[in-house]
Design a protein around this motif. Sequence first.
Motif, PDB file in Angstrom:
ATOM      1  N   LEU A  28       0.825  -1.208   0.000  1.00 24.26           N
ATOM      2  CA  LEU A  28       0.000   0.000   0.000  1.00 24.26           C
ATOM      3  C   LEU A  28       0.860   1.259   0.000  1.00 24.26           C
ATOM      4  O   LEU A  28       0.578   2.218  -0.720  1.00 24.26           O
ATOM      5  N   VAL A  29       1.941   1.240   0.799  1.00 24.68           N
ATOM      6  CA  VAL A  29       2.812   2.417   0.863  1.00 24.68           C
ATOM      7  C   VAL A  29       3.491   2.663  -0.478  1.00 24.68           C
ATOM      8  O   VAL A  29       3.673   3.793  -0.912  1.00 24.68           O
ATOM      9  N   LYS A  40       4.371  11.284   8.683  1.00 21.92           N
ATOM     10  CA  LYS A  40       4.674  11.550  10.082  1.00 21.92           C
ATOM     11  C   LYS A  40       3.851  10.613  10.983  1.00 21.92           C
ATOM     12  O   LYS A  40       4.355  10.088  11.969  1.00 21.92           O
ATOM     13  N   ALA A  41       2.582  10.401  10.594  1.00 21.71           N
ATOM     14  CA  ALA A  41       1.709   9.550  11.402  1.00 21.71           C
ATOM     15  C   ALA A  41       2.236   8.116  11.428  1.00 21.71           C
ATOM     16  O   ALA A  41       2.196   7.448  12.456  1.00 21.71           O
ATOM     17  N   LEU A  42       2.749   7.625  10.287  1.00 27.38           N
ATOM     18  CA  LEU A  42       3.262   6.248  10.248  1.00 27.38           C
ATOM     19  C   LEU A  42       4.422   6.066  11.226  1.00 27.38           C
ATOM     20  O   LEU A  42       4.634   4.978  11.747  1.00 27.38           O
ATOM     21  N   GLY A  43       5.128   7.160  11.506  1.00 29.36           N
ATOM     22  CA  GLY A  43       6.235   7.083  12.456  1.00 29.36           C
ATOM     23  C   GLY A  43       5.788   6.720  13.861  1.00 29.36           C
ATOM     24  O   GLY A  43       6.591   6.247  14.655  1.00 29.36           O
ATOM     25  N   VAL A  44       4.521   6.949  14.189  1.00 29.89           N
ATOM     26  CA  VAL A  44       4.051   6.612  15.542  1.00 29.89           C
ATOM     27  C   VAL A  44       3.529   5.181  15.611  1.00 29.89           C
ATOM     28  O   VAL A  44       3.132   4.729  16.677  1.00 29.89           O
ATOM     29  N   VAL A  45       3.514   4.470  14.470  1.00 26.82           N
ATOM     30  CA  VAL A  45       2.998   3.098  14.494  1.00 26.82           C
ATOM     31  C   VAL A  45       3.782   2.196  15.458  1.00 26.82           C
ATOM     32  O   VAL A  45       3.171   1.483  16.255  1.00 26.82           O
ATOM     33  N   PRO A  46       5.134   2.248  15.425  1.00 26.28           N
ATOM     34  CA  PRO A  46       5.841   1.339  16.353  1.00 26.28           C
ATOM     35  C   PRO A  46       5.434   1.513  17.821  1.00 26.28           C
ATOM     36  O   PRO A  46       5.009   0.535  18.437  1.00 26.28           O
TER      37      PRO A  46
ATOM     38  N   MET B  88       2.685  -2.224  10.530  1.00 28.04           N
ATOM     39  CA  MET B  88       4.120  -2.419  10.735  1.00 28.04           C
ATOM     40  C   MET B  88       4.858  -2.498   9.402  1.00 28.04           C
ATOM     41  O   MET B  88       5.938  -1.923   9.242  1.00 28.04           O
ATOM     42  N   GLY B  89       4.272  -3.206   8.436  1.00 30.22           N
ATOM     43  CA  GLY B  89       4.894  -3.346   7.119  1.00 30.22           C
ATOM     44  C   GLY B  89       4.969  -2.009   6.398  1.00 30.22           C
ATOM     45  O   GLY B  89       5.968  -1.690   5.753  1.00 30.22           O
ATOM     46  N   ALA B  90       3.883  -1.221   6.543  1.00 28.63           N
ATOM     47  CA  ALA B  90       3.868   0.101   5.915  1.00 28.63           C
ATOM     48  C   ALA B  90       4.967   0.968   6.499  1.00 28.63           C
ATOM     49  O   ALA B  90       5.660   1.709   5.788  1.00 28.63           O
TER      50      ALA B  90
END
Lengths: 100, 233
Positions: A28-29, A40-46, B88-90
């Motif tokens: 998707l990315v 920036k939002a994806l950075g908070v996923v971890p 996580m993959g993204a």
Amino acid sequence: MSIDPTTFAAILAMMTATVFTRLSGAFLVRRFTLGEKAEKALGVVPPAVLMAVVAPTAFATGIAETVACAVTALAALRLPLLPAAGAGVATVAVLRVMGL
Amino acid sequence: MTQSSFRSEVLDGVRAILPLLLAAAPIGFVFGAVAGGNGLSPLETFLMSALVFAGGSQFIAMDLWTHPASWAALGFAALLVNLRHILMGASLERSLQLFRPLQKLPALLVMADENWAIAEARARRTVLTPAFYLGLSLPFYLGWIAASLAGALLGALIGDVAVYGLDFAFPAVFIVLLMGFWKGRETGLVLAASAIAALTVHKLVPGAWYIAAGALAGLAAAFIPLAPKEQVA
């Protein structure tokens, strides 16, 4: 040693599910260019994922687990990974022996 | 990349994953023992660990196991438990710039919480190389399979791991990793949203929905500080 066909089918179904979830995020990315906000939002996923995984242990399992989580978090400020995690495991073992 | 820096990157990866492998090995052993108790043969246990390679969904599967096994229920449960892998993959994809397409595929296929968390932490400090990721993932993958196979073969010998606090090894490791992602109040907001959503869903909905709920709530919270200044109370 044997393989039961229905067990094997279940394993394959589980494999299909995990392959799908593991690959689709990256796909998707790659497919859609992300805006600055989404980047920036994806950075908070971890931290968000890690918090969700430990939340029931930290807040809804028992006093021993909650205290041990706090000890681990404080230890992590000063110690490397293994001793900090070890402090948490030791704490939970001691508190459980004490009957908490 | 030269031969020697390849080697040192692989060794760095092995060193980084070692504590997590030590934490995972008893869990894998317990999984193998539980699987044996559910009537899975050592070969079937080995296949599940090698092909599924996802501790969370393997344990949930043991909770839901029936005779004969229901592939639909187990496949759906595995999907739910691993919804977090999509996020996580993204996130990981952005750290894989040095990977060739053919290296990305296996890298994503063996992505698990442990090697992913370390890879993301590494990518924040320096660049993530395929060699480092190999050093992380190969021992972890083989170690998980070996531990669960050992559990399947020797499982009856072990007592309750909760007595020694070993079941706490995973949450403890995750908390230490979590502390490394702290970047101030914005992170606090994300963590609070994730924890509240995860706890609420954990209480109300059976199964593993709480992980996906917490991850999504944390993601949503990340947009709050980015709102226009006038709207900030």
